[in-house]
Design an enzyme around this catalytic site. Sequence first.
Site, PDB file in Angstrom:
ATOM      1  N   TYR A 179      -6.231  -0.848  -6.848  1.00  0.00           N
ATOM      2  CA  TYR A 179      -5.567  -2.078  -6.384  1.00  0.00           C
ATOM      3  C   TYR A 179      -4.854  -1.904  -5.032  1.00  0.00           C
ATOM      4  O   TYR A 179      -4.681  -0.794  -4.577  1.00  0.00           O
ATOM      5  CB  TYR A 179      -4.701  -2.708  -7.474  1.00  0.00           C
ATOM      6  CG  TYR A 179      -3.486  -2.032  -8.021  1.00  0.00           C
ATOM      7  CD1 TYR A 179      -2.865  -0.959  -7.427  1.00  0.00           C
ATOM      8  CD2 TYR A 179      -2.918  -2.538  -9.205  1.00  0.00           C
ATOM      9  CE1 TYR A 179      -1.725  -0.410  -7.968  1.00  0.00           C
ATOM     10  CE2 TYR A 179      -1.775  -1.976  -9.761  1.00  0.00           C
ATOM     11  CZ  TYR A 179      -1.178  -0.919  -9.125  1.00  0.00           C
ATOM     12  OH  TYR A 179      -0.053  -0.381  -9.663  1.00  0.00           O
ATOM     13  N   GLU A 180      -4.547  -3.000  -4.416  1.00  0.00           N
ATOM     14  CA  GLU A 180      -4.051  -3.003  -3.020  1.00  0.00           C
ATOM     15  C   GLU A 180      -5.025  -2.318  -2.066  1.00  0.00           C
ATOM     16  O   GLU A 180      -4.610  -1.714  -1.077  1.00  0.00           O
ATOM     17  CB  GLU A 180      -2.677  -2.327  -2.917  1.00  0.00           C
ATOM     18  CG  GLU A 180      -1.573  -3.039  -3.631  1.00  0.00           C
ATOM     19  CD  GLU A 180      -1.346  -4.459  -3.173  1.00  0.00           C
ATOM     20  OE1 GLU A 180      -1.689  -4.779  -2.031  1.00  0.00           O
ATOM     21  OE2 GLU A 180      -0.837  -5.264  -3.973  1.00  0.00           O
ATOM     22  N   GLY A 181      -6.309  -2.463  -2.330  1.00  0.00           N
ATOM     23  CA  GLY A 181      -7.324  -1.837  -1.483  1.00  0.00           C
ATOM     24  C   GLY A 181      -7.750  -0.509  -2.068  1.00  0.00           C
ATOM     25  O   GLY A 181      -6.959   0.420  -2.154  1.00  0.00           O
ATOM     26  N   ARG A 195       0.835  -1.208   0.000  1.00  0.00           N
ATOM     27  CA  ARG A 195       0.000   0.000   0.000  1.00  0.00           C
ATOM     28  C   ARG A 195       0.864   1.250   0.000  1.00  0.00           C
ATOM     29  O   ARG A 195       0.607   2.202  -0.728  1.00  0.00           O
ATOM     30  CB  ARG A 195      -0.942  -0.013   1.210  1.00  0.00           C
ATOM     31  CG  ARG A 195      -2.086  -0.971   1.012  1.00  0.00           C
ATOM     32  CD  ARG A 195      -2.952  -1.134   2.249  1.00  0.00           C
ATOM     33  NE  ARG A 195      -4.071  -2.022   1.900  1.00  0.00           N
ATOM     34  CZ  ARG A 195      -5.091  -2.285   2.693  1.00  0.00           C
ATOM     35  NH1 ARG A 195      -5.151  -1.757   3.906  1.00  0.00           N
ATOM     36  NH2 ARG A 195      -6.055  -3.086   2.293  1.00  0.00           N
TER      37      ARG A 195
END
Lengths: 596, 596
Positions: free
Chosen positions: B438-440, B297
Amino acid sequence: MTYRAPVQDALFVMQELAGLGQMYQWEGCEDATPETAQAVLEECARLNEEVIAPLNWTGDVQPSSFEAGQVRATPGFQDAFRQYTAGGWQGLHHPSAYGGQGLPKLIHAACTEFVNAANTSFALCPLLTDGAIEALLTAGSEAQKACYIPPMIEGRWTGTMNLTEPQAGSDLSLVRTRAEPQPDGSYKLFGTKIFITWGEHDMAENIVHLVLARVAGAPEGVKGISLFICPKFLVQADGSLGARNDVQCVSIEHKMGIKASPTAVLQFGDGGGAVGYLVGEENRGLEYMFVMMNAARFGVGVQGIAVADRAYQRAVRYAHDRVQSRPVDGSMSKAAPIIHHPDVRRMLMTMRALSEGCRAMALVAAGAHDAAHAHPDAEVRRDSQAFYEFMVPLIKGYSTEMSLEVTSLGVQVHGGMGFIEETGAAQHYRDAKILTIYEGTTAIQANDLVGRKTVRDGGAQAKALAAQVAATEAELLAREDAQARAVAHRLAAAREDFLAVVDFMVAQSRSQPNAVYAGSVPYLMLAGNLVAGWQMARALLAAQAAASRGEGTNFLTAKVLTACFYADHVLPRTRGWREAIVGGAEALLAMPLEAF
Amino acid sequence: MTYRAPVQDALFVMQELAGLGQMYQWEGCEDATPETAQAVLEECARLNEEVIAPLNWTGDVQPSSFEAGQVRATPGFQDAFRQYTAGGWQGLHHPSAYGGQGLPKLIHAACTEFVNAANTSFALCPLLTDGAIEALLTAGSEAQKACYIPPMIEGRWTGTMNLTEPQAGSDLSLVRTRAEPQPDGSYKLFGTKIFITWGEHDMAENIVHLVLARVAGAPEGVKGISLFICPKFLVQADGSLGARNDVQCVSIEHKMGIKASPTAVLQFGDGGGAVGYLVGEENRGLEYMFVMMNAARFGVGVQGIAVADRAYQRAVRYAHDRVQSRPVDGSMSKAAPIIHHPDVRRMLMTMRALSEGCRAMALVAAGAHDAAHAHPDAEVRRDSQAFYEFMVPLIKGYSTEMSLEVTSLGVQVHGGMGFIEETGAAQHYRDAKILTIYEGTTAIQANDLVGRKTVRDGGAQAKALAAQVAATEAELLAREDAQARAVAHRLAAAREDFLAVVDFMVAQSRSQPNAVYAGSVPYLMLAGNLVAGWQMARALLAAQAAASRGEGTNFLTAKVLTACFYADHVLPRTRGWREAIVGGAEALLAMPLEAF
């Protein structure tokens, strides 16, 4: 069905906010009854939903293609264009004398949204043709109108606008294409035009290029530019097509979006000179083109609304279908459709509020345009014209900027799937980015708003607008209703921000022109936000009134809530812009150029 | 040269704001002297500017391609990856015990920005490999670390994260891939994973897939998920490659951006079961994966900064070159380079201020991460850890959202040319859109910020942050300088908005969870804006101090002006978010689902 035209919302705005109910009483507008408007919108919706919308994705994956001077439109576009023009849509608001339907701009604007939402690339062809028709109506000779307009309305021919050259984009004073007078009264054109939308294609028999060029010996700058008709095929005395003119498409651009719309580089005069016919008088070309451009700017604003609504509809469908995670309030023990999640709803409401607010702004402006031309009272005509002219840069500038936000949220609602092209959300994001650029960038709109629309009359029109907003606030407060009152307070705060900025613009335009123009785009955003929010507030009043008459529907409930959401979430953005404008230019102007 | 790594700005922030000057005194950080940092950044800049950046456009027009289970990387990527790993960049901050350089995260973060700006698609491969290494360092056995980490650092192998499945994206509780225990202690994996970045390619000999799966009989939900190593080729006792494992790439996605980065669908176990090795303990997979995800992140936030800076640099070049229109202040009689126009400067300054503000935020957080691990004082370590954890969702969420704005402005500065793919500005706009997903997604980051980072400790860490901001305000006011004072006032207003929202979040999280989470993303934006603006204010103080020591340069002048611009134009956005959050949830929560 991938697209549902917002017929109900358009009719609501047209009737409750934009004066459709009165229009048929005006001379020349007798046909524009609410019943006719409804019938026209429903028929328009059907064609766009069933025929034109399904070709939107096709156009993205099979863009128009170029080979040896020829452009082939996306498969299916030819037939769709035949149906579009056969249905009379190209002539909807053009004079019946040339084969049009003669309906007001208000109805046309709603229909324009539908075709643009269905397929922005496709819709650009009729949009440019409309512009060519308007320019000829303004400045063409009777013979030119009779020759060129009816075939364009029939869809046998289409029209283009040829302004941009490699060195002349926002700055048309740099146009170099030259026109040499010929003994027969015609001209020969020589030069290169770029970014010509639908500048070459195979959907019609002929293309009527309207071209800005300089006659030899004309003054420098914008006052030496003339407007010419330069048809792809010369037209014979009987209206039939003659020789191929000396204008060639040499390539089309490879673009991020609106890929089905061919963006042509046109070469005029490489074979001895392209035959052109002067429109109106020499050296007044830019003035005529502005007529066309103002219509086109309104049209591009509507494109923003259209793409935003299409993106919204797609996102709502996905949010209903996609199941992921439990609601944060513990109301369900299993993963729920994501529309249950507060942030997804915030995104959807933002998309919806922005689209509806801008739709209302555009349709109200279209109604004002019609009143400016046909209202029996001269004072109303004058005020309506001034209002409309103030609105054009807001509609173009704000609606297209908001379409960037809405289409971005549209991708975001889809999560990872949004980034996959086949999902369709990404296309709207890519398509929308041209809207803040062509027909005058947001900065060009903002220059117009500051210079011609605000400073020139000392802020009079801007303040008249603020007074109208204040009147709506008073109506809201008089309603003694919590929702209405809350909206009134938000509106008042935004109006005060607007007035503070108007005062700054008017006071500082001579002494600090750089500071004023550094704030021009934030001012445009602030003003557009205020006007769209104001129209949503008016819509809330109308919806509450309709509901109190017993017309209780989901539609009215949603309208009230969407207006409240606009007031709560979107209107408060005005403060940030105000702060940035008033006293925020110093650092950016002090920055040495070499330090960037 | 299409990209210049911002070595000077990175070093300035690292030394003046992020504690680089002290770090080499800490145990384990002895190598991290300012001199080493400078040498590393300069060498990193050279590789990225000369070798990796030129491949960025290549990757867009010749994306990675898929045929019969094989993925071929963009031409030139293989060689660039060899140079990248041969230079030691993959191991920059990994332990020297496994072949890394053991440098702190602060230096690594700056280098990560450079490679991502040079080529985001390319940079994803080392970024995911870093994640795999971190997960193994956290939870792998000594044998697993020794087997898998050194070849990844050498670049002979790469790593992936296999989380997402068609029904399980943001919601990992829905993961279905199953793991069947085998008599030899290994497992057999069966299932489908999607969106696997660099999940298959030809740049390395082997790929170490880290896979989330459920062991038969594990509990439902996130507490029944385990983490497995599943290499593409099985590794023999001597470390050499053995049989091909039963994991196949069945397709790659057709994406809007980062086209050179292959996004794979991986099928595990179609041929009888893919051999997997448990990492750590059963059912603790998600916990381990979070270690990797937190690093990732942070890395994705840096990607946002990187893409934004690249877009800024491109726009500045164009604005210096493109000549169009006379300046509004009448200072030139001819058309000027567009950087003379106030709105173009406003756009460039917005791009610059956002990029620099987020860079400072990320590097300061990286410095805190290092302090949390290596500072001699336990209290400092604890506070630094809390600070870092609060920063991660801001860095991921705010920096990526700002990259959408910056890349959009980047296209806008180019006008019509921006929409033409060959110009290159459009690629940044398309590439950036995945970063908020992406990645949350931003919403997932915002949930983390609200739930784990703000409400859980009753707002303590948020208020500690606000107190640090207030201390900077006091320093600014003490400077008795007009610019510093103006920034202090803007900062105080933003901090008050932040505190009002924190109070709302903490007070209402139990009674009105939906209202709180409806405001989660605006809160994240507000907090990110405040922190980035605060770091710019600290940078102003440092730049003024350096200038007063006689270090007068364009760089210091620009830093002060950019900080002032951030304060004037960007910080005031906080008010709109505050208004939207506090009391703005009612309408969106009242909207009936069927009315959307």
